[in-house]
Scaffold this active site. Sequence first.
Site, short mmCIF file in Angstrom:
data_model
loop_
_atom_site.label_atom_id
_atom_site.label_comp_id
_atom_site.label_asym_id
_atom_site.label_seq_id
_atom_site.Cartn_x
_atom_site.Cartn_y
_atom_site.Cartn_z
CE LYS A 32 -3.81 1.86 2.83
NZ LYS A 32 -4.66 1.59 4.01
CB SER A 36 -7.85 3.64 3.04
OG SER A 36 -7.02 2.96 3.97
CB SER A 58 -8.08 0.61 5.83
OG SER A 58 -8.73 1.84 5.72
#
Length: 465
Positions: free
Chosen positions: A71, A146, A170
């Site tokens: 990420k 996210s 997330s």
Amino acid sequence: MNTSVLNSICIDHIKKNIEESISNIKKKNSTLNAFVRVYEDDVQKQFEAIRKKIDNGQPTGKLCGMIVGLKDLICYKDHPVQAASKILDGFVSTFSATAVERILGEDALIIGHQNCDEFGMGSSNEHSIYGPVRNGLDINKVPGGSSGGSAVAVQQDMCHVSLGTDTGGSIRQPAAFCGVIGFKPSYGIISRHGMIAYASSFDTMGIIGKNIENVRSVFEVISGPDEFDCTAYNEKFVDCKHIDKQKFKIAYLKNAVNYEGLQKEIYDALLNVFDTLRSNDNEVLGITLDFLQYCLPVYYTLTTAEASSNLARYDGVRYGYKPKEYKNIDELMCKARTEGFGLEVKKRILLGNYVLESGYYEKAKKLRYYIIKKMNDVFDEYDFLLLPTTPTTAFGFNHNMDSSQMCYADIFTTLASIAQLPAISIPWEQDGKNMPIGIQIITKKYNESMLLNFADYLLKTYNSS
Ligand code: GLN
């Protein structure tokens, strides 16, 4: 078979995996926008190093040939990292996160950085400087957030696993929206060193994958004490691959099952999980947690306060985005922050300052302790708590840009984050439009081994029925 034949099979296998993953990225990424940077050359170099080891008869690492995505909140030495924000424009990491060091040390291959909501703030991956990510199962639907890019990358076989971050859901929420496994361990069991901070007492690195074996082996490698993170738990995760206890006592959350906004198909899927467990002689009982309604306010009060402090360091002075013109240092900081942060991040910084000023922060902290205590009581009696990961399956773009509504996507995930407990989302059936449903399992702190075994058992029972 002799060793050299075995070695060449192993090398060919890794090579084929790399080719497949690069080819999937090339085919699909322009539409889905899951990866923001792809490190094809680095992967080739890492592959050559592995080949050399194998050719020389040296032992290879535990993650040899596993293709991993990061990420865009996880630092990788000498590579840009931006938290999907303009404020970190041009920033290149000078060190790697501890987890990154550890997977590289075990011969994993890092294929690239993945799109996400800015600083991890969002539930739809629409708040990103790189533009939104699309769900590969229906490109008109969001992937969740996210860690949306990380979930889509696994869903579309662009990598075997992704390392994401989970502050309030997330990892679990995008995993549920994309039909993959999303695992958030206990707070502190994976070092936060090298993870860009959102809310430090919640931020947890976690793993997205398609099967428990991969998730478990990455977790074994990256968990454990770290001198760079004083909040890291002092013990190493030790796996016990067998389930030593055959029958479990499982609670389900009645107020989540009866939640009025719960999509009917998710309700049905939950009942199906309960039936499956009961027919395998497990005890499944409903409990009510009267504080569920406070989870979102507690989460948003505490995390915005922590975010307002963590994000104070982005001032345009030392690194990241710098406005072209400014008269003095005050104007530099003001312009850098005004132009560098997106709307959602600005809202949270403002809210964070407000809750710190108003006394709500202290109140929310007390409620957090209350919730932690109540959750400990639950796990004195039960092995696991079952609840939906999300109230609905993946929704469309611009579905609800009002963030006060969007936060309802986190209603069931914030509980484990507030109490710092390990939780996993596993895919279980689909809705009428073939979008995946996620079932969430929570357990007591540091009980990861049992949680992964139980999730595996449940998935295998599901797949064999
Ligand atoms: N969707 C939640 C939020 O916007 C969770 C984010 C996260 O876990 N990083 O805060």
